[in-house]
Design a protein around this motif. Structure first.
Motif, PDB file in Angstrom:
ATOM      1  N   VAL A  15       0.843  -1.197   0.000  1.00  0.00           N
ATOM      2  CA  VAL A  15       0.000   0.000   0.000  1.00  0.00           C
ATOM      3  C   VAL A  15       0.877   1.245   0.000  1.00  0.00           C
ATOM      4  O   VAL A  15       0.653   2.184  -0.778  1.00  0.00           O
ATOM      5  CB  VAL A  15      -0.958  -0.004   1.216  1.00  0.00           C
ATOM      6  N   TYR A  16       1.881   1.260   0.859  1.00  0.00           N
ATOM      7  CA  TYR A  16       2.808   2.394   0.939  1.00  0.00           C
ATOM      8  C   TYR A  16       3.500   2.603  -0.413  1.00  0.00           C
ATOM      9  O   TYR A  16       3.569   3.730  -0.919  1.00  0.00           O
ATOM     10  CB  TYR A  16       3.829   2.148   2.049  1.00  0.00           C
ATOM     11  N   LYS A  17       3.991   1.531  -1.005  1.00  0.00           N
ATOM     12  CA  LYS A  17       4.692   1.636  -2.285  1.00  0.00           C
ATOM     13  C   LYS A  17       3.770   2.189  -3.370  1.00  0.00           C
ATOM     14  O   LYS A  17       4.179   3.052  -4.151  1.00  0.00           O
ATOM     15  CB  LYS A  17       5.230   0.259  -2.697  1.00  0.00           C
ATOM     16  N   ALA A  18       2.535   1.729  -3.424  1.00  0.00           N
ATOM     17  CA  ALA A  18       1.586   2.218  -4.427  1.00  0.00           C
ATOM     18  C   ALA A  18       1.337   3.715  -4.250  1.00  0.00           C
ATOM     19  O   ALA A  18       1.332   4.471  -5.232  1.00  0.00           O
ATOM     20  CB  ALA A  18       0.275   1.441  -4.342  1.00  0.00           C
ATOM     21  N   HIS A  19       1.169   4.147  -3.015  1.00  0.00           N
ATOM     22  CA  HIS A  19       0.982   5.576  -2.752  1.00  0.00           C
ATOM     23  C   HIS A  19       2.231   6.368  -3.129  1.00  0.00           C
ATOM     24  O   HIS A  19       2.131   7.470  -3.692  1.00  0.00           O
ATOM     25  CB  HIS A  19       0.631   5.812  -1.282  1.00  0.00           C
ATOM     26  N   MET A  20       3.389   5.815  -2.813  1.00  0.00           N
ATOM     27  CA  MET A  20       4.646   6.492  -3.133  1.00  0.00           C
ATOM     28  C   MET A  20       4.830   6.630  -4.641  1.00  0.00           C
ATOM     29  O   MET A  20       5.232   7.686  -5.124  1.00  0.00           O
ATOM     30  CB  MET A  20       5.841   5.743  -2.529  1.00  0.00           C
ATOM     31  N   VAL A  21       4.541   5.586  -5.378  1.00  0.00           N
ATOM     32  CA  VAL A  21       4.698   5.629  -6.836  1.00  0.00           C
ATOM     33  C   VAL A  21       3.817   6.731  -7.419  1.00  0.00           C
ATOM     34  O   VAL A  21       4.265   7.542  -8.242  1.00  0.00           O
ATOM     35  CB  VAL A  21       4.398   4.247  -7.466  1.00  0.00           C
ATOM     36  N   ARG A  22       2.565   6.778  -6.988  1.00  0.00           N
ATOM     37  CA  ARG A  22       1.657   7.817  -7.489  1.00  0.00           C
ATOM     38  C   ARG A  22       2.137   9.209  -7.103  1.00  0.00           C
ATOM     39  O   ARG A  22       2.121  10.139  -7.908  1.00  0.00           O
ATOM     40  CB  ARG A  22       0.236   7.588  -6.967  1.00  0.00           C
TER      41      ARG A  22
END
Length: 163
Positions: free
Chosen positions: A23-30
């Motif tokens: 979840v953190y990685k997905a938010h970071m990528v965006r």
């Protein structure tokens, strides 16, 4: 009571951490795409590491990233070509070079740090400061246990390989 019947098996803890990291990685990528759309997550990690550790060597960046030397060398060259990284001779080892952020890299690093803080604050908005402090302490405790396990001379044995 066997471990399967336990209300929270040890593997459940790591499953939850794994899910949270996704979840953190997905938010970071965006979020990183809004800062600079061409940056990859690995490039962000490299820039953040060099920003936190000015004068780091490429070898240290390889150790931190887990990527192979050739991948890191290509990434460093590309980050230099874009004007975000600079390198200078290493006074302690003439065969290596020390990496630092350029003026443009420092600006980008600041923007990335602010974006990262925003993501973290958003994801932790339901946790008060005391809970966040406790979580950080618990994660440090787990990390310390892992580090101790890795340092154990039995790490090559069957017990040491069950991770």
């Amino acid at each position: 009571m066997n471990s399967r019947a336990a209300p929270h098996a040890a593997s459940d803890v790591f499953d939850a951490m794994h899910d949270l990291l996704h979840v953190y990685k997905a938010h970071m990528v965006r979020t990183m795409a809004t800062v600079h759309p061409e940056l990859t997550l690995n490039e962000v990690r490299a820039l953040m590491f060099v920003g936190r550790h000015p004068g780091t060597t490429q070898k240290e960046l390889v150790a931190h990233s887990g990527a192979d030397k050739a991948q890191v060398a290509r990434m460093v060259a590309m980050l230099q070509d874009k004007g975000w990284l600079e390198s200078a001779p290493n006074a302690e080892d003439k065969r290596s070079r020390c990496l630092s952020l350029s003026a443009r890299g420092l600006d980008l690093h600041q923007a990335l740090r602010e974006a990262r803080r925003g993501v973290a604050a958003g994801l932790l908005q339901g946790c008060d400061r005391a809970t966040q402090t406790q979580l950080l302490a618990l994660l440090a405790q787990v990390r310390s246990s892992v580090d101790a396990l890795d340092a154990c001379p039995c790490a090559g044995s069957e017990a040491g390989t069950r991770r």
